[in-house]
Design an enzyme around this catalytic site. Structure first.
Site, PDB file in Angstrom:
ATOM      1  CB  SER A 262      -8.170   2.540   9.345  1.00  0.00           C
ATOM      2  OG  SER A 262      -9.038   2.282   8.267  1.00  0.00           O
TER       3      SER A 262
ATOM      4  CD  GLN B  78      -1.180   0.063   3.704  1.00  0.00           C
ATOM      5  OE1 GLN B  78      -2.084   0.880   3.684  1.00  0.00           O
ATOM      6  NE2 GLN B  78      -0.962  -0.723   4.747  1.00  0.00           N
TER       7      GLN B  78
ATOM      8  CB  SER C 145      -5.263   7.128   8.665  1.00  0.00           C
ATOM      9  OG  SER C 145      -4.134   7.997   8.688  1.00  0.00           O
ATOM     10  CG  ASP C 146      -0.506   2.497   7.311  1.00  0.00           C
ATOM     11  OD1 ASP C 146       0.468   3.121   7.766  1.00  0.00           O
ATOM     12  OD2 ASP C 146      -0.435   1.302   6.964  1.00  0.00           O
ATOM     13  CB  ALA C 147       1.951   6.717   6.415  1.00  0.00           C
TER      14      ALA C 147
END
Length: 545
Positions: A241, A206, A279-281
């Protein structure tokens, strides 16, 4: 959920706030302006620990600050004290406290990655590793670890999960993840289950593109869903997430980081998670490829992420959220709920009472645990040719084939120490060089050693023969039919699929110094191979046509 209902729930799991801490949350929340509330939802990455960077990050009233943890302990401690002293509210200070080859916190205990932990099949060592991460992390000024990874290592070519996971079996991942979280949070460090709604099914990362979990909802419930239920039942304080879609739930194909169907409907309402969603990065291509920045940051918070991780530009993203709130693209109710959860996490960690403190620990005992993990994880997959144990008398002349370069996006990796460790035991070790002659008359043994841990922006995690044996002719050579050969993976265990004809294969999961040292001792028969491979090597990558 409105603010009053959410406040009343803070006495329950996962925060378990007493009356004093709930009153702190309520009073602090009531005193915040909307600008300060928006700042709480932002968690930037510090590029370094220089004072100019520390001062710059506090120009916006951010809720926390992320620091890389591999630097000197004194610098980590000083930066934590500096930031906490200058922030109006206590800061969340998270880090990716995952143990990889270079993952020691503040140059402390050199533990090994999650797959190595799983391979020990020793839950005491697993709990000890989580405790060590918590104590050494807190001593370095951290209060929140973005671990454990509760993804499944399913696709043999997935470059980002693999060695960072607890393996392929959902029941094992759930059991080990729950134990890790319990130990970490028992010792004062918030844990974070990631990467919601579950990674590892495909060969994508991702960081580079939107990933997809292709499972039917029924199968997802049996696997990833069961894992997250276990984490939630165990009281995990946060969930990350990710920029991963789950089309069986959200047919739009939106990543979880931008999907209320995944964060609100599934994670919160169906699974009952009441903690913080981060959140993820937000700089990853899995998110940035989806829309304009101004729309993304608002959608992230509005779709039930409480924290936007790694703003691209803190002041710009702060202003994007202010505009979204004014225009109605970010609701007041959603902002208030996010901030209440963030404050509850801070209260649960005791940050209202003490923002940062020195934490005593037994460094020698932690180093001993690192050695126990290293010795416990080594796995003898097969020794059909009965080459082991090695000795200088039996195999005096060793050809060592290992990575010529160890480049990553974060810089060059250290040269493996296997040559010097073998030489210290009396072996004559010759490293592979292009153009050299290789025959049974010249060498008694060939050791082929790889060191490919899962890592961000790593396009390939299979065996890179051109890096091991550079040159067109050499890259195609295999020696095990002519010279006794041992293949050793200090990383991706799925590489064993690529050397199916090699009669002797060893899995080490991580190229940390303790594992390299234990490996040489095991090769010589001085210690046993105790590990059990946590991934299913019979799984093959499939192609639909």
């Amino acid at each position: 959920m409105n603010s009053s209902l959410l406040f009343n729930s803070l006495a329950h799991s996962p925060f378990h706030l007493n009356e004093a801490r709930r009153q702190w949350v309520q009073a602090t929340f009531a005193a915040l302006s909307n600008d300060e509330k928006i700042g709480q939802t932002l968690l930037p990455l510090l590029p370094d620990l220089e004072q100019a960077s520390l001062d710059a990050v506090l120009r916006v009233p951010v809720g926390g600050v992320f620091r890389m943890h591999q630097g000197p302990l004194a610098a980590l401690q000083q930066s934590a004290r500096y930031l906490q002293a200058r922030s109006k509210l206590p800061l969340l200070m998270p880090g990716d406290l995952e143990y990889v080859e270079n993952g020691a916190i503040g140059q402390g205990a050199m533990l090994s990655n999650q797959l190595a932990l799983a391979a020990t099949h020793n839950t005491r060592l697993l709990a000890d590793a989580a405790r060590i991460a918590a104590l050494e992390g807190r001593n370095a000024g951290y209060n929140w670890s973005f671990s454990p990874i509760v993804d499944l290592s399913i696709h043999p070519r997935n470059p980002i999960v693999c060695t960072r996971s607890f393996g392929s079996d959902p029941e094992q991942v759930a059991e080990l993840g729950a134990r890790y979280i319990a130990s970490m949070q028992q010792h004062g460090m918030a844990a974070c289950a990631k990467h919601w709604p579950g990674d590892g099914m495909g060969d994508t990362d991702q960081h580079l593109l939107l990933s997809e979990n292709p499972l039917s909802f029924e199968r997802w419930q049996e696997t990833y869903g069961a894992i997250y239920r276990r984490m939630i039942d165990g009281g995990v304080l946060s969930v990350m997430s990710a920029h991963i879609s789950l089309p069986s739930v959200d047919a739009s194909g939106a990543p979880a980081s931008l999907s209320a169907k995944l964060n609100l409907d599934l994670l919160r309402e169906q699974l009952g998670f009441a903690g913080v969603i981060v959140s993820d990065a937000s700089t990853m291509a899995g998110m940035t490829s989806q829309a304009k920045r101004a729309d993304l940051v608002a959608a992230c918070i509005e779709n039930d992420c409480d924290i936007l991780l790694f703003p691209e530009d803190v002041e710009a993203d702060f202003n994007h959220l202010k505009t979204a709130l004014r225009e109605g693209r970010l609701s007041q109710q959603r902002l208030d709920a996010a901030v209440l959860r963030i404050l509850a996490l801070k209260a649960a960690l005791g940050l209202a009472e003490t923002r940062v403190e020195a934490v005593p620990f037994d460094a020698a005992a932690h180093a001993e645990t690192a050695r126990d993990i290293a010795q416990g994880c080594l796995t003898l997959l097969r020794d059909d040719a009965q080459i082991l144990p090695l000795s200088p008398q039996k195999y005096p002349r060793v050809l060592l084939i290992q990575p010529q370069r160890r480049d990553t996006i974060l810089g060059a990796g250290a040269t493996l120490q296997i040559a010097s460790l073998l030489q210290a035991q009396g072996f004559a070790v010759t490293p592979f060089t292009t153009g050299m002659q290789i025959s049974p008359a010249l060498f008694d043994l060939v050791l082929v050693t790889t060191a490919d841990e899962a890592a961000l922006c790593k396009a390939y995690i299979g065996i890179d023969w051109q890096n091991l044996q550079p040159g067109l002719h050499h890259a195609m050579q295999r020696f095990w039919h002519d010279i006794p050969t041992v293949f050793i993976s200090l990383g991706n265990p799925y590489q064993a699929q690529e050397v199916a004809q090699c009669p002797t294969v060893i899995l080490g999961y991580c190229p940390s110094a303790p594992i390299q040292e234990a490996l040489v001792q095991a090769l010589m028969g001085n210690i046993p191979f105790l590990g059990k491979n946590p991934v299913r090597l019979e799984i093959k990558a499939t192609v639909e046509f």
